[in-house]
Every structure is written in C-alpha cells, then in structure tokens.
Design a protein around this motif. Sequence first.
Motif, PDB file in Angstrom:
ATOM      1  N   LEU A 183      -8.880  23.862  -1.453  1.00 26.98           N
ATOM      2  CA  LEU A 183      -8.057  24.523  -2.462  1.00 26.98           C
ATOM      3  C   LEU A 183      -8.606  24.352  -3.866  1.00 26.98           C
ATOM      4  O   LEU A 183      -8.162  25.040  -4.789  1.00 26.98           O
ATOM      5  N   LEU A 184      -9.557  23.471  -4.030  1.00 27.47           N
ATOM      6  CA  LEU A 184     -10.186  23.294  -5.340  1.00 27.47           C
ATOM      7  C   LEU A 184     -10.808  24.604  -5.817  1.00 27.47           C
ATOM      8  O   LEU A 184     -10.894  24.854  -7.019  1.00 27.47           O
ATOM      9  N   ASP A 185     -11.239  25.451  -4.889  1.00 28.31           N
ATOM     10  CA  ASP A 185     -11.815  26.750  -5.228  1.00 28.31           C
ATOM     11  C   ASP A 185     -10.763  27.773  -5.632  1.00 28.31           C
ATOM     12  O   ASP A 185     -11.103  28.838  -6.153  1.00 28.31           O
ATOM     13  N   ARG A 186      -9.486  27.486  -5.371  1.00 31.42           N
ATOM     14  CA  ARG A 186      -8.451  28.517  -5.520  1.00 31.42           C
ATOM     15  C   ARG A 186      -7.403  28.169  -6.576  1.00 31.42           C
ATOM     16  O   ARG A 186      -6.374  28.834  -6.686  1.00 31.42           O
ATOM     17  N   LEU A 187      -7.664  27.149  -7.389  1.00 27.01           N
ATOM     18  CA  LEU A 187      -6.663  26.715  -8.358  1.00 27.01           C
ATOM     19  C   LEU A 187      -6.278  27.825  -9.329  1.00 27.01           C
ATOM     20  O   LEU A 187      -5.106  27.972  -9.695  1.00 27.01           O
ATOM     21  N   ALA A 188      -7.261  28.629  -9.762  1.00 27.02           N
ATOM     22  CA  ALA A 188      -6.984  29.672 -10.751  1.00 27.02           C
ATOM     23  C   ALA A 188      -6.079  30.767 -10.201  1.00 27.02           C
ATOM     24  O   ALA A 188      -5.462  31.516 -10.972  1.00 27.02           O
ATOM     25  N   ASP A 189      -5.969  30.856  -8.883  1.00 30.30           N
ATOM     26  CA  ASP A 189      -5.168  31.908  -8.247  1.00 30.30           C
ATOM     27  C   ASP A 189      -3.726  31.480  -7.997  1.00 30.30           C
ATOM     28  O   ASP A 189      -2.901  32.290  -7.585  1.00 30.30           O
ATOM     29  N   ILE A 190      -3.412  30.212  -8.240  1.00 31.70           N
ATOM     30  CA  ILE A 190      -2.076  29.688  -7.939  1.00 31.70           C
ATOM     31  C   ILE A 190      -1.143  29.951  -9.115  1.00 31.70           C
ATOM     32  O   ILE A 190      -1.407  29.522 -10.235  1.00 31.70           O
TER      33      ILE A 190
END
Length: 497
Positions: A163-170
Amino acid sequence: MKYDRDAIARHYTGLRVVILGMARQGTALARFFLMHGAHVTLSDLRDANQLATTQAELVRLAEACNAQPPRFVLGGHPFALLDDADLLCLSGGVSPAIPIVQEALRRGIALSNDAALTLRHCPVPVVGITGSAGKTTTTTLTGLMLAESGFRAHVGGNIGTPLLDRLADIQASDKVVMELSSFQLELFTDSPTIAGVLNITPNHLDRHPSMSHYAAAKANILRFQRRGDICVLNADDAFTGPWLAGGRCQIEAGEGQPAVYFPLLATRLAFSLAGEVTCGAFLAGDRLIWRPVGLPDVVICRVSEVRLRGRHNLANILAACCLAGAAGATTDAMRKVATTFGGVEHRLEIVRQRNGVLWVNDSIATAPERTVAAIRSFQEPLVLLLGGRDKHLPWDECAAAIHAPAADGSPRVRHVVLFGEAAGLIANALAQHVQAAGVRPVPVTRCVGLADAVAAAARLAQPGDVVLLAPGGTSFDAYQDFAARGRHFQALVEALP
C-alpha cells in the motif's frame, strides 16, 4: 485527513536511505523514497543480471521525479552500506538478525519497512490483521464487507501489492485494511487504530528463535494502541484468550526475547467458536452472531449458508465481522459476504473435478497446523500431498490427524504422497506416531517433486476421493513462494488427461 506529498517530501528530502532486498516490498520502498527526495541505495544478494529489469525501472522513475539516481550494491550486504546511512529499511524476506542489521542497531541507525511507513503516512485510520493462520482470508473478508457497505476499501500489506505505492490514492472517506506478518511487525513502533490477532501458534520458527520471540512480534500490532482504539482477539486461542480476559499482553521470556508485559488500552472485541462473548462475534449452535457494543445481537447467517469449507473459516468470518463492524460495515454487508465468498486462491481452492475425484489446492498450508485444518475441512477420503521445506515446527498433531479415522470409522486420509526437502522428516514423524499410538499406518508414497507427486496421486485416487495439496512446509525448496507452488499444482492438475 489528506495525503500531503509535499509535507512528506520535506521530511525525507536528502535523507540517506539504505534498502536491503529488491523484492516486492523493497522496490516499493525505493519508489516511495525516490518520489519524496531521499538518496536511495539498494542492496540485494542477487547479481545485476537477475535484477536488470528492476534496476532499469527504478532509474527511469528517478529521472521522471528529478531525483538522484538510486545506487545499487549487489551480491552481498557489506557493512560499508551503513557508513552514511540515516535509515535502514528491510524488505520482507530480510531478517533483522543478519549481521548488517545488527551492526546498524549498534551504530544507532533507525530501522523501518514498507508496512511501518504505510501505517505512519496513511491519511486514514488502518485496520491491521495478523495471526499464524487465516490472515489473508480474514483480510479479504474484511475488505469485502467494507466495500459491500459502500466504502472504497484498499486492501494490501502482506497481501497483494504494498500500500506504500497507493497512499496518494487514498481519500478521507476510504477504508484501509492491511495484512501484517510477524516479519513486518518486528519493526513496528506504532499500531493500527483497529488491530486484530487471529491466533498465535507455532510458525516461522526457522526465522524466529523461539515462540516467545514470534509471539512478541505479533503482539506489536497491539503494543502501541491508545485508548479509543479497538483490538479484536480470539477468545479460544491459548495466547490471545488470556490477553482478552486479563486486559493485558503477557509473554514469557524465551530465546532471543525478554518477557513482554503491557496493558491493552484499546476497547476489546472478541470472537469465539466455543461460546458467547461480551462484545464481538460468536457461534451459537448453527448461527453466527454479531454482538456490537451496546446494541442488540444480530444473526449474520447459519453455518449451512457459509460457502467456505472448514470450521477454521467460521472463525475467520467471525473475526472479519468484528474488524469490519468496528470500521463501520453494516450487518447486511457482513451477511452477504459471509454467504457468498468462495475463498482466496491457493486456500482450499477447488482446481478440478476429474473421474469422480476432486482436486484441491491449499498451497498456503505452509505449517503442519494449517495442514490439520485443511484435513478437518473434508469428510471425503483424502489423498494428501505433503512436503516442501520444513520450518522447524512439530509434526506430531499433523501425524495424529492423518491417522485419525473419519466419523464412519474409515480412514480420513487414505494415502500420503510426500515430496520435496521435508519428505524424509515427515515420513519419520508419521512412523513415530504409528509406533507410539499403535495405529495402522497410512500408506505413504515418496516422490522427488510436485510433478511426480501429482502423477502419483492421479494413479492412487479413487472416485469419491479428494486429492488435497496441503503441504505443511514452505515452497522455498523449489518455488519462489506458495503461490508459485499453487500455480504449478493447478497447471499439473489441469494437464491430467
């Protein structure tokens, strides 16, 4: 709360970060730090030929971000990596016990990993789930219950993509559910707002020097919780049951681990297959009950309505109801998911029905305890495929389960097919049980690898049997991971004429 890239970049710009391991989690760490202005060095035991694609991708990312190109140190982990390091990050397969990590600790260099950084920078509260068995199924169920309740749910951690790759999408209204392994939790200095421990039984003792060390790593998911947080615990488990009842975590000292004691400050929810709980979820006769704090009981469904096989999966559903309910899921969503979810790949997954024989892939069973749970999920006679690499775990209970009769007195396991590194060790454990218990031995066939084992099982199986791959050992003697082993099993079974 919103993800603030600029604020995070101010924290990491110019930081000298060393990452050990260039697998899935290590490369996610590299991407995170490159995008936030850090100076990144990656080290891996593999050579440049094996990692050329990954290196090229990270160099291109650095160019796109106007970041300093990453440095690569391959073929080993020399202590010189630490000379100017501000932070040392470990990919999931890298043990904190290796010399360079111990040297970093001696020098006072901070340690972290992808899961700890995700928890630190996630813009919404995290639901974290750990346990020796059932993590992935429960994490998946929890995410589905939240999604069915109308939330956008992000599921990751030790499952799927980091999920480190997806933080900006949260976004602020989203839910985040993380599966967390003992390897990730070892380095935690914070805990999720909602945290669940499904069970603690012998596992990964090839990496952890003692059960105390392993249990203490698991307990980190609770250690840093605050008042107002929520913890979900298994009332039936030998470790977590006393924690639940006493309101404190206690672990005796063991090799590599001093005694652990801390109070549980979070609100406690329980789940149980054995009886009622004060708040949480439990099995009552043939009904799964959700008992939220201060509200009336709700019947989620009847056992007969659950698609998942095995009593252990009833516990997983109860745990998911507690976790998802604490995060805002509706009871209607719990009911729908509990009665429609058919399972996760490589977990009691039906591969094929052939000539009256059902072939089932439970490659996730990388410990003898999980093999026992798989065996107990079937009433049909079994041809059982066991093997892989041993994790220094006891095989006594598994040997007893293999030799236990079915309800009608017939053998539950008709034949055992052994393969891989642990074949001899397992054969000895079965023979010792036969001698100690005075029971009739289950026939055993030994094979070199999984392909031979599948071919042997195809010859041995009779109409009405289940051929069950539930190896009890890891895949690392022949495969990258349990999923690769499961996919090979699927392909071998599909190729049978």
